[in-house]
Scaffold this motif. Structure first.
Motif, PDB file in Angstrom:
ATOM      1  N   GLU A 134       0.798  -1.226   0.000  1.00  0.00           N
ATOM      2  CA  GLU A 134       0.000   0.000   0.000  1.00  0.00           C
ATOM      3  C   GLU A 134       0.832   1.278   0.000  1.00  0.00           C
ATOM      4  O   GLU A 134       0.300   2.375  -0.072  1.00  0.00           O
ATOM      5  CB  GLU A 134      -0.905   0.021   1.260  1.00  0.00           C
ATOM      6  CG  GLU A 134      -1.946  -1.089   1.286  1.00  0.00           C
ATOM      7  CD  GLU A 134      -2.467  -1.340   2.707  1.00  0.00           C
ATOM      8  OE1 GLU A 134      -1.992  -0.677   3.651  1.00  0.00           O
ATOM      9  OE2 GLU A 134      -3.338  -2.212   2.841  1.00  0.00           O
ATOM     10  N   THR A 135       2.139   1.137   0.168  1.00  0.00           N
ATOM     11  CA  THR A 135       2.978   2.316   0.345  1.00  0.00           C
ATOM     12  C   THR A 135       3.961   2.478  -0.810  1.00  0.00           C
ATOM     13  O   THR A 135       4.615   1.511  -1.199  1.00  0.00           O
ATOM     14  CB  THR A 135       3.780   2.181   1.660  1.00  0.00           C
ATOM     15  OG1 THR A 135       2.877   1.841   2.712  1.00  0.00           O
ATOM     16  CG2 THR A 135       4.476   3.484   2.008  1.00  0.00           C
ATOM     17  N   THR A 136       4.059   3.681  -1.331  1.00  0.00           N
ATOM     18  CA  THR A 136       5.034   3.891  -2.409  1.00  0.00           C
ATOM     19  C   THR A 136       6.447   4.007  -1.840  1.00  0.00           C
ATOM     20  O   THR A 136       6.634   4.340  -0.667  1.00  0.00           O
ATOM     21  CB  THR A 136       4.740   5.189  -3.197  1.00  0.00           C
ATOM     22  OG1 THR A 136       4.896   6.305  -2.308  1.00  0.00           O
ATOM     23  CG2 THR A 136       3.334   5.174  -3.777  1.00  0.00           C
ATOM     24  N   VAL A 137       7.419   3.718  -2.667  1.00  0.00           N
ATOM     25  CA  VAL A 137       8.818   3.833  -2.262  1.00  0.00           C
ATOM     26  C   VAL A 137       9.097   5.269  -1.820  1.00  0.00           C
ATOM     27  O   VAL A 137       9.736   5.508  -0.786  1.00  0.00           O
ATOM     28  CB  VAL A 137       9.749   3.458  -3.435  1.00  0.00           C
ATOM     29  CG1 VAL A 137      11.193   3.796  -3.093  1.00  0.00           C
ATOM     30  CG2 VAL A 137       9.610   1.974  -3.751  1.00  0.00           C
ATOM     31  N   ALA A 138       8.589   6.224  -2.585  1.00  0.00           N
ATOM     32  CA  ALA A 138       8.854   7.631  -2.268  1.00  0.00           C
ATOM     33  C   ALA A 138       8.271   8.004  -0.899  1.00  0.00           C
ATOM     34  O   ALA A 138       8.890   8.731  -0.127  1.00  0.00           O
ATOM     35  CB  ALA A 138       8.262   8.532  -3.348  1.00  0.00           C
ATOM     36  N   ALA A 143       9.226   9.329   4.771  1.00  0.00           N
ATOM     37  CA  ALA A 143       8.892   9.105   6.185  1.00  0.00           C
ATOM     38  C   ALA A 143      10.150   8.889   7.015  1.00  0.00           C
ATOM     39  O   ALA A 143      10.295   9.409   8.117  1.00  0.00           O
ATOM     40  CB  ALA A 143       7.948   7.917   6.317  1.00  0.00           C
ATOM     41  N   GLY A 144      11.086   8.130   6.467  1.00  0.00           N
ATOM     42  CA  GLY A 144      12.251   7.756   7.261  1.00  0.00           C
ATOM     43  C   GLY A 144      13.465   8.639   7.037  1.00  0.00           C
ATOM     44  O   GLY A 144      14.530   8.395   7.601  1.00  0.00           O
ATOM     45  N   GLY A 158      15.793   0.083   4.928  1.00  0.00           N
ATOM     46  CA  GLY A 158      15.439   1.417   5.380  1.00  0.00           C
ATOM     47  C   GLY A 158      13.998   1.776   5.086  1.00  0.00           C
ATOM     48  O   GLY A 158      13.405   2.630   5.744  1.00  0.00           O
ATOM     49  N   LEU A 159      13.434   1.135   4.095  1.00  0.00           N
ATOM     50  CA  LEU A 159      12.037   1.376   3.739  1.00  0.00           C
ATOM     51  C   LEU A 159      11.106   0.582   4.655  1.00  0.00           C
ATOM     52  O   LEU A 159      10.089   1.078   5.135  1.00  0.00           O
ATOM     53  CB  LEU A 159      11.797   0.984   2.276  1.00  0.00           C
ATOM     54  CG  LEU A 159      11.971   2.065   1.202  1.00  0.00           C
ATOM     55  CD1 LEU A 159      13.135   2.987   1.488  1.00  0.00           C
ATOM     56  CD2 LEU A 159      12.138   1.433  -0.166  1.00  0.00           C
ATOM     57  N   MET A 188       3.989  10.105  11.403  1.00  0.00           N
ATOM     58  CA  MET A 188       2.920  10.688  10.590  1.00  0.00           C
ATOM     59  C   MET A 188       2.460   9.664   9.554  1.00  0.00           C
ATOM     60  O   MET A 188       1.276   9.569   9.247  1.00  0.00           O
ATOM     61  CB  MET A 188       3.398  11.964   9.890  1.00  0.00           C
ATOM     62  CG  MET A 188       3.634  13.126  10.840  1.00  0.00           C
ATOM     63  SD  MET A 188       2.188  13.520  11.855  1.00  0.00           S
ATOM     64  CE  MET A 188       2.836  13.163  13.468  1.00  0.00           C
ATOM     65  N   LEU A 189       3.390   8.883   9.048  1.00  0.00           N
ATOM     66  CA  LEU A 189       3.012   7.792   8.150  1.00  0.00           C
ATOM     67  C   LEU A 189       2.158   6.780   8.906  1.00  0.00           C
ATOM     68  O   LEU A 189       1.145   6.299   8.405  1.00  0.00           O
ATOM     69  CB  LEU A 189       4.263   7.099   7.587  1.00  0.00           C
ATOM     70  CG  LEU A 189       4.012   5.856   6.716  1.00  0.00           C
ATOM     71  CD1 LEU A 189       3.256   6.234   5.446  1.00  0.00           C
ATOM     72  CD2 LEU A 189       5.325   5.164   6.356  1.00  0.00           C
TER      73      LEU A 189
END
Length: 343
Positions: A134-138, A143-144, A158-159, A188-189
RNA sequence: CCGCCCUUAGCUCAGACUGGUAGAGCAGUCGACUGUAGAUCGACUUGUCCCCCGUUCAAAUCGGGGAGGGCGGACCA
């Protein structure tokens, strides 16, 4: 304890609360709060200031959990080698217990949890795969970005890091997530993702990041920019004396920040004052009951950096003292966690 | 599976084509100046040149092999 007092305890010395309204409604019951640490490098005074707040949480009657995020420590560019995760986790837990103890709270009232105790559970893993889809790489990178090591060729770990940290909130069933303001992006993510995964978005409390002693932000890679828990009083004195500390300026002034966020809260708890020994030629000794008085005098240039430094070094040493002794009494902890440094 | 590129001081990199045992910036250390530190001057330090083998009087540099890292292509049943 009255509500206002409780709210003040929970929020004092924080950089940001997300959100105030949500926190207030949580405080109508007895919420749980957690903070996670990835056991990577040696702990220092920056950790201590963040840790000291746990005493406030306990006093405000919150349920406090400390997560030793062992898998995260490896996931972020292998900051901790796989084989050292256990040793570093043990060292972190002991150091943290020491710090809690030194702030006048009882470490046994805190639950300690290791990441791998629940991060391999089926439900957790399934959630993580779903989040990955559900989450894009960007989005994960953004976020991190303040937490995970930057590199020209970033690793997948790291992702995943940010996704797991979001899921930790759910797995630990935490109402409040506490951490440094650098963690803001990740939480926030989490606030975005968690409601889709069967958990309320956590209220977030962020601690300020203190300035380093050499000006600018404290840096893990710059030994002179921070005081370590194991530093001797002599080393503390030397580092404080070498610190960036322009007369009359509060900006980027690590020495003053240490006083505000670490020393004074502890002195306050003990009912003690901050005493500055000052030669007669400069006006003699000074006694301060609060940080605000120190800041006021410093800005007015009635308190000279050289006098401040001596007193600050002594006060910081005293605060650290019991933690250092506790750690040096168990030399095998550090030796096994950082064999290349302590062998 | 194939091809190309990279690896030199703590960090970022130059030097390689035209062999002669290394340099810059930043960082660091030490002095001067400030009742602290910083800034500013002045001085100084720093290296298994990724590893192994070979060619040569001489290899960071040339040749071969290896390791680690990066990029691209192909395969797409």
């Amino acid at each position: 304890m009255d509500e206002q007092r409780r709210y003040d305890l929970v929020t004092r010395y924080t950089e940001e609360v997300v959100t105030d309204d949500e926190l207030e409604s949580l405080l109508e019951d007895s919420p749980s709060v957690y903070i996670g640490y990835a056991p990577t490098g040696e702990m220092h005074i920056g950790h201590f200031t963040t840790m000291r707040k746990l005493a406030d949480f306990l006093r405000a009657d919150l349920d406090v959990t400390v997560l030793i995020a062992d898998l995260h420590a490896h996931l972020d560019s292998e900051k901790s080698p796989w084989d050292l995760l256990e040793a570093r986790s043990e060292y972190y837990e002991e150091a943290i217990r020491g710090m809690i103890d030194a702030t006048g709270a009882d470490p046994d009232q805190i639950s300690f949890v290791r990441g791998r105790e629940f991060q391999l559970d089926e439900e957790y893993t399934m959630d993580m795969y779903r989040m990955a889809a559900e989450t894009t790489v960007a989005r994960a990178q953004r976020a991190g970005s303040e937490v995970v090591r930057e590199s020209e060729s970033p690793n997948l770990g790291g992702l995943i890091y940010s996704l797991m940290q979001s899921l930790d909130v759910k797995a630990l069933d935490a109402d409040i997530a506490y951490g440094g303001i650098d963690q803001r992006g990740i939480y926030m993510l989490g606030r975005e993702l968690l409601p889709e995964h069967g958990h309320d978005a956590p209220v977030c409390l962020f601690a300020p990041l203190l300035s380093g002693l050499s000006g600018g932000k404290m840096s893990a890679s710059d030994a002179a920019s921070k005081v370590n828990l194991t530093d001797s009083p002599e080393e503390v004195e030397e580092k404080i004396n070498d610190a960036y500390c322009p007369m009359g300026e509060l900006e980027d002034n690590g020495v003053l920040e240490y006083l505000e966020y670490l020393v004074f809260p502890i002195l306050d708890e003990r009912g003690e004052n901050f005493v500055v020994d000052r030669p007669e030629e400069y006006g003699g000794d000074l006694v301060y009951e609060s940080y605000d008085q120190v800041a006021e005098d410093f800005v007015a240039e009635d308190l000279h950096p050289a006098d401040l430094k001596g007193a600050a070094a002594a006060a910081i040493s005293e605060v650290i003292d019991p933690v250092r002794e506790r750690l040096t009494d168990q030399p095998e902890l550090l030796a096994e966690a950082y064999p290349e440094k302590y062998d």
